[in-house]
Design a protein around this motif. Sequence first.
Motif, PDB file in Angstrom:
ATOM      1  N   TYR A   4      -0.913   6.650  -3.707  1.00  0.00           N
ATOM      2  CA  TYR A   4      -1.314   6.875  -5.096  1.00  0.00           C
ATOM      3  C   TYR A   4      -1.362   5.536  -5.810  1.00  0.00           C
ATOM      4  CZ  TYR A   4      -0.643   7.974 -10.044  1.00  0.00           C
ATOM      5  OH  TYR A   4      -0.756   8.028 -11.403  1.00  0.00           O
ATOM      6  N   ILE A   5      -2.421   5.318  -6.567  1.00  0.00           N
ATOM      7  CA  ILE A   5      -2.472   4.150  -7.444  1.00  0.00           C
ATOM      8  C   ILE A   5      -2.828   4.594  -8.850  1.00  0.00           C
ATOM      9  CG2 ILE A   5      -2.952   2.360  -5.734  1.00  0.00           C
ATOM     10  CD1 ILE A   5      -5.891   2.536  -6.418  1.00  0.00           C
ATOM     11  N   GLU A   6      -2.272   3.877  -9.795  1.00  0.00           N
ATOM     12  CA  GLU A   6      -2.576   4.085 -11.205  1.00  0.00           C
ATOM     13  C   GLU A   6      -3.186   2.789 -11.704  1.00  0.00           C
ATOM     14  OE1 GLU A   6       0.175   6.581 -13.548  1.00  0.00           O
ATOM     15  OE2 GLU A   6       0.277   4.802 -14.829  1.00  0.00           O
ATOM     16  N   CYS A   7      -4.407   2.848 -12.185  1.00  0.00           N
ATOM     17  CA  CYS A   7      -5.157   1.672 -12.593  1.00  0.00           C
ATOM     18  C   CYS A   7      -5.381   1.678 -14.099  1.00  0.00           C
ATOM     19  CB  CYS A   7      -6.511   1.637 -11.900  1.00  0.00           C
ATOM     20  SG  CYS A   7      -6.437   1.675 -10.120  1.00  0.00           S
ATOM     21  N   GLU A  65      -3.679   2.825   2.617  1.00  0.00           N
ATOM     22  CA  GLU A  65      -3.840   1.544   1.921  1.00  0.00           C
ATOM     23  C   GLU A  65      -5.268   1.036   2.025  1.00  0.00           C
ATOM     24  OE1 GLU A  65      -1.353  -2.574   1.344  1.00  0.00           O
ATOM     25  OE2 GLU A  65      -1.026  -1.387   3.140  1.00  0.00           O
ATOM     26  N   LEU A  68      -7.370   2.979  -0.487  1.00  0.00           N
ATOM     27  CA  LEU A  68      -7.058   2.587  -1.864  1.00  0.00           C
ATOM     28  C   LEU A  68      -7.583   1.185  -2.174  1.00  0.00           C
ATOM     29  CD1 LEU A  68      -3.482   4.112  -2.188  1.00  0.00           C
ATOM     30  CD2 LEU A  68      -5.630   5.007  -3.125  1.00  0.00           C
ATOM     31  N   ILE A  72     -10.143   0.010  -5.188  1.00  0.00           N
ATOM     32  CA  ILE A  72      -9.931  -1.128  -6.088  1.00  0.00           C
ATOM     33  C   ILE A  72     -11.117  -2.087  -6.019  1.00  0.00           C
ATOM     34  CG2 ILE A  72      -8.508  -3.189  -6.462  1.00  0.00           C
ATOM     35  CD1 ILE A  72      -6.087  -1.425  -5.668  1.00  0.00           C
ATOM     36  N   THR A  86      -2.465  -2.532 -11.711  1.00  0.00           N
ATOM     37  CA  THR A  86      -2.473  -1.493 -10.684  1.00  0.00           C
ATOM     38  C   THR A  86      -1.056  -1.256 -10.211  1.00  0.00           C
ATOM     39  OG1 THR A  86      -4.650  -2.228  -9.951  1.00  0.00           O
ATOM     40  CG2 THR A  86      -3.423  -0.821  -8.448  1.00  0.00           C
ATOM     41  N   THR A  87      -0.657   0.015 -10.152  1.00  0.00           N
ATOM     42  CA  THR A  87       0.670   0.406  -9.684  1.00  0.00           C
ATOM     43  C   THR A  87       0.497   1.295  -8.458  1.00  0.00           C
ATOM     44  OG1 THR A  87       1.429   0.421 -11.978  1.00  0.00           O
ATOM     45  CG2 THR A  87       2.836   1.507 -10.356  1.00  0.00           C
ATOM     46  N   TYR A  88       1.201   0.953  -7.373  1.00  0.00           N
ATOM     47  CA  TYR A  88       1.137   1.720  -6.129  1.00  0.00           C
ATOM     48  C   TYR A  88       2.361   2.599  -5.967  1.00  0.00           C
ATOM     49  CZ  TYR A  88      -2.548  -1.303  -4.218  1.00  0.00           C
ATOM     50  OH  TYR A  88      -3.721  -1.966  -4.002  1.00  0.00           O
TER      51      TYR A  88
END
Length: 91
Positions: A4-7, A65, A68, A72, A86-88
């Motif tokens: 999960y990433i939060e951008c 990865e 994801l 990005i 970006t938070t992983y």
Amino acid sequence: MIGYIECECIIYDAQSLKQKRSVLQSVISRLKHYNLAVSELDNQDLWQRTVIGIVTTASSKTACERELQRAIALIDSNPDIELTRTTYEWL
């Protein structure tokens, strides 16, 4: 494995929510071609800011990865939107 990433992103040229939505819908529809789940999570009422959540699943962390990182790279390649943070997370 779940990745999960939060951008957090900025859309500098957006002068209205309609312009913001146009840029976001373009990015989100392109991301969904990579077998990712994508959603705008925050700042829906701000013209130039957004937070996008992107999730993928795979049999290994490496495969997650890789997907994801492709997401990005796609966001970074779009001149209308700038990725600021970006938070992983891995589950």
